[in-house]
Scaffold this motif. Structure first.
Motif, mmCIF file in Angstrom:
data_model
loop_
_atom_site.group_PDB
_atom_site.id
_atom_site.type_symbol
_atom_site.label_atom_id
_atom_site.label_comp_id
_atom_site.label_asym_id
_atom_site.label_seq_id
_atom_site.Cartn_x
_atom_site.Cartn_y
_atom_site.Cartn_z
ATOM 1 N N SER A 47 -10.912 0.895 -4.731
ATOM 2 C CA SER A 47 -9.747 0.530 -5.648
ATOM 3 C C SER A 47 -9.192 1.567 -6.063
ATOM 4 C CB SER A 47 -9.319 -0.632 -6.472
ATOM 5 O OG SER A 47 -11.165 -0.588 -7.161
ATOM 6 N N ASN A 48 -10.372 1.680 -6.559
ATOM 7 C CA ASN A 48 -9.259 3.302 -7.681
ATOM 8 C C ASN A 48 -9.272 4.231 -6.610
ATOM 9 O OD1 ASN A 48 -10.693 2.134 -9.925
ATOM 10 N ND2 ASN A 48 -12.525 2.615 -9.668
ATOM 11 N N GLY A 49 -8.768 4.541 -4.748
ATOM 12 C CA GLY A 49 -8.087 5.372 -4.615
ATOM 13 C C GLY A 49 -7.113 5.296 -4.638
ATOM 14 N N LYS A 50 -6.121 6.005 -3.370
ATOM 15 C CA LYS A 50 -4.868 5.689 -2.447
ATOM 16 C C LYS A 50 -4.259 6.630 -1.208
ATOM 17 C CE LYS A 50 -0.754 5.931 -3.589
ATOM 18 N NZ LYS A 50 0.191 4.890 -4.371
ATOM 19 N N VAL A 51 -4.352 5.533 -0.415
ATOM 20 C CA VAL A 51 -3.253 5.815 0.722
ATOM 21 C C VAL A 51 -2.160 5.811 0.998
ATOM 22 C CG1 VAL A 51 -3.427 5.296 3.203
ATOM 23 C CG2 VAL A 51 -5.881 4.983 1.666
ATOM 24 N N TYR A 52 -1.469 7.790 1.638
ATOM 25 C CA TYR A 52 0.138 7.408 2.693
ATOM 26 C C TYR A 52 -0.708 7.251 3.395
ATOM 27 C CZ TYR A 52 -0.717 9.775 -2.786
ATOM 28 O OH TYR A 52 -0.204 9.953 -4.291
ATOM 29 N N GLY A 53 1.424 6.798 3.682
ATOM 30 C CA GLY A 53 0.892 6.527 5.048
ATOM 31 C C GLY A 53 2.380 6.647 5.431
ATOM 32 N N PHE A 54 2.812 7.507 6.768
ATOM 33 C CA PHE A 54 3.704 7.791 7.126
ATOM 34 C C PHE A 54 4.383 7.215 8.280
ATOM 35 C CE2 PHE A 54 2.966 10.986 4.017
ATOM 36 C CZ PHE A 54 3.743 11.581 2.916
ATOM 37 N N ASP A 55 5.257 6.351 8.592
ATOM 38 C CA ASP A 55 6.491 6.314 9.791
ATOM 39 C C ASP A 55 7.510 7.065 9.567
ATOM 40 O OD1 ASP A 55 4.368 4.839 12.454
ATOM 41 O OD2 ASP A 55 6.838 5.115 12.504
ATOM 42 N N VAL A 77 -2.303 1.664 -1.870
ATOM 43 C CA VAL A 77 -1.508 2.232 -0.636
ATOM 44 C C VAL A 77 0.268 2.225 -0.795
ATOM 45 C CG1 VAL A 77 -0.800 2.153 2.224
ATOM 46 C CG2 VAL A 77 -2.803 1.489 1.186
ATOM 47 N N GLU A 78 0.536 3.290 -0.640
ATOM 48 C CA GLU A 78 2.482 3.709 -0.409
ATOM 49 C C GLU A 78 3.422 4.218 0.531
ATOM 50 O OE1 GLU A 78 5.543 7.214 -2.230
ATOM 51 O OE2 GLU A 78 3.487 6.949 -3.370
ATOM 52 N N LEU A 79 3.374 3.044 1.304
ATOM 53 C CA LEU A 79 4.153 3.251 2.867
ATOM 54 C C LEU A 79 5.690 4.255 2.766
ATOM 55 C CD1 LEU A 79 3.049 0.100 3.507
ATOM 56 C CD2 LEU A 79 2.290 1.476 4.502
ATOM 57 N N ILE A 80 5.441 4.808 3.523
ATOM 58 C CA ILE A 80 6.441 5.986 3.627
ATOM 59 C C ILE A 80 7.395 6.373 4.379
ATOM 60 C CG2 ILE A 80 7.146 7.828 2.684
ATOM 61 C CD1 ILE A 80 4.623 8.762 0.988
ATOM 62 N N CYS A 81 8.813 5.386 4.881
ATOM 63 C CA CYS A 81 9.233 5.027 6.173
ATOM 64 C C CYS A 81 10.494 6.808 6.476
ATOM 65 C CB CYS A 81 10.136 4.281 6.208
ATOM 66 S SG CYS A 81 11.052 4.364 7.936
ATOM 67 N N ASP A 82 9.648 8.089 6.397
ATOM 68 C CA ASP A 82 9.153 9.038 6.651
ATOM 69 C C ASP A 82 8.700 10.107 7.533
ATOM 70 O OD1 ASP A 82 11.663 10.821 6.160
ATOM 71 O OD2 ASP A 82 11.244 11.032 4.112
ATOM 72 N N SER A 83 9.669 11.327 8.205
ATOM 73 C CA SER A 83 8.904 11.662 9.056
ATOM 74 C C SER A 83 7.459 12.559 8.771
ATOM 75 C CB SER A 83 10.088 12.551 9.679
ATOM 76 O OG SER A 83 9.139 13.556 10.470
#
Length: 189
Positions: A47-55, A77-83
């Motif tokens: 819960s104190n960590g962070k994940v960034y996800g790209f697609d 998690v932060e989901l990012i719709c980008d390259s």
């Protein structure tokens, strides 16, 4: 009876994640696809960590979001719709671990693939942002159109990294047929 260790590239990548990633760390899934790696990273960082996800594909973002919601892990998690070539535009944090799965979305349009120029930009951004002893995992699927070119470009790029700054390991199945995927693991010194 012990479990087989050398079964497939994704299992080897998971072992590296299990060893390296701990609660409170920052991770990047540069190619979220169906969200399985993103889910694993989210479990690991806590819960104190962070994940960034790209697609680049909205369908991948949507299915990953659904998977993370189902497992009550979307909040980290932060989901990012980008390259993934634009990772540095979204992430200011130093990265503990990142993973790329090159190729195409297995359940999606197989004509939409990762490409050498964007992949190399993404890898370069991650390498610059890695913490000391941070790890980058690149799972290379190359049995599709355009895959061999990307494989060659990535290997050529990683081969030229300064050994005083990075350790690069290649894990490859040499007695398998049909272009089995392989892994590069890069550790920042």
């Amino acid at each position: 009876m012990s479990k087989r260790l050398l079964t497939k590239a994704t299992d080897l990548a998971k072992h590296v994640i299990d060893i390296k990633l701990q609660k409170g760390m920052t991770a990047v899934d540069a190619t979220i696809g169906n969200g399985n790696d993103t889910l694993e990273l989210a479990k690991r960082v806590g819960s104190n960590g962070k994940v960034y996800g790209f697609d680049i594909q909205k369908v991948a973002i949507d299915s990953s979001k659904e998977l993370l919601e189902k497992n009550n892990l979307l909040d980290r998690v932060e989901l990012i719709c980008d390259s993934h070539e634009r990772i540095s535009e979204y992430i200011n944090d130093k990265i503990d671990l990142a993973i790329f799965n090159l190729g195409y979305l297995p359940s999606g349009d197989h004509s939409i693939i990762t490409k050498p120029n964007t992949t190399l930009k993404g890898i370069e951004s991650v390498l610059y942002s890695l913490k000391e002893n941070g790890i980058l995992i690149v799972v290379v699927y190359y049995g599709h159109s355009g895959g061999k070119e990307e494989k060659i470009a990535v290997e050529k790029y990683l081969n030229k990294l300064d050994q005083r700054k990075f350790t690069v390991m290649k894990m490859d199945f040499i007695n398998q047929i049909n272009n089995p995927p392989f892994i590069f693991c890069i550790e920042k010194i």
